[in-house]
Design a protein around this motif. Sequence first.
Motif, short mmCIF file in Angstrom:
data_model
loop_
_atom_site.label_atom_id
_atom_site.label_comp_id
_atom_site.label_asym_id
_atom_site.label_seq_id
_atom_site.Cartn_x
_atom_site.Cartn_y
_atom_site.Cartn_z
N GLN A 1 0.82 -1.21 0.00
CA GLN A 1 0.00 0.00 0.00
C GLN A 1 0.85 1.26 0.00
OE1 GLN A 1 -2.78 -1.94 -1.02
NE2 GLN A 1 -3.47 0.08 -0.48
N GLY A 2 2.01 1.19 0.62
CA GLY A 2 2.93 2.34 0.60
C GLY A 2 3.40 2.64 -0.81
N ALA A 3 3.70 1.59 -1.58
CA ALA A 3 4.13 1.79 -2.97
C ALA A 3 3.02 2.44 -3.79
CB ALA A 3 4.53 0.46 -3.60
N ILE A 4 1.81 1.96 -3.60
CA ILE A 4 0.68 2.55 -4.34
C ILE A 4 0.50 4.01 -3.95
CG2 ILE A 4 -1.83 2.48 -4.62
CD1 ILE A 4 -1.59 -0.61 -4.43
N GLU A 5 0.59 4.30 -2.68
CA GLU A 5 0.40 5.68 -2.20
C GLU A 5 1.51 6.61 -2.72
OE1 GLU A 5 -1.47 8.79 -0.31
OE2 GLU A 5 -2.21 6.75 -0.51
N ILE A 6 2.74 6.14 -2.70
CA ILE A 6 3.87 6.99 -3.08
C ILE A 6 4.12 7.01 -4.58
CG2 ILE A 6 6.37 7.29 -2.84
CD1 ILE A 6 6.01 6.15 0.04
N PHE A 7 4.08 5.83 -5.22
CA PHE A 7 4.45 5.72 -6.63
C PHE A 7 3.25 5.55 -7.57
CE2 PHE A 7 8.02 3.97 -4.15
CZ PHE A 7 8.98 4.91 -4.48
N GLY A 8 2.06 5.33 -7.00
CA GLY A 8 0.87 5.17 -7.83
C GLY A 8 0.72 3.79 -8.42
N LYS A 9 1.57 2.84 -8.01
CA LYS A 9 1.47 1.47 -8.52
C LYS A 9 2.23 0.54 -7.57
CE LYS A 9 5.60 1.86 -11.39
NZ LYS A 9 6.18 1.68 -12.70
N LYS A 10 1.90 -0.75 -7.67
CA LYS A 10 2.63 -1.73 -6.87
C LYS A 10 4.03 -1.90 -7.43
CE LYS A 10 -1.02 -4.57 -4.99
NZ LYS A 10 -1.55 -5.95 -4.85
#
Length: 75
Positions: A16-25
Amino acid sequence: MDRVAVFVDAGYLFAQGAIEIFGKKLKRGEMILNHNAVTAKLRTFAETHSNLRLLRIYWYDGTSQGPSSQHMGII
């Protein structure tokens, strides 16, 4: 004893951190976690919202591919 504990599902945090920060897994190997910053934020959040002192942070992590470089590091 009035204390608060934090339980972290590391897989969820990374996903979820990757999605929040980078917009994708992203794969875990594509990310670096600043452990000191994360634990400080978790401590502040827990103590602020519970009005209790932190007892400890429990970090749950598992992988189907054996220990990662983060598992092997000293935190």
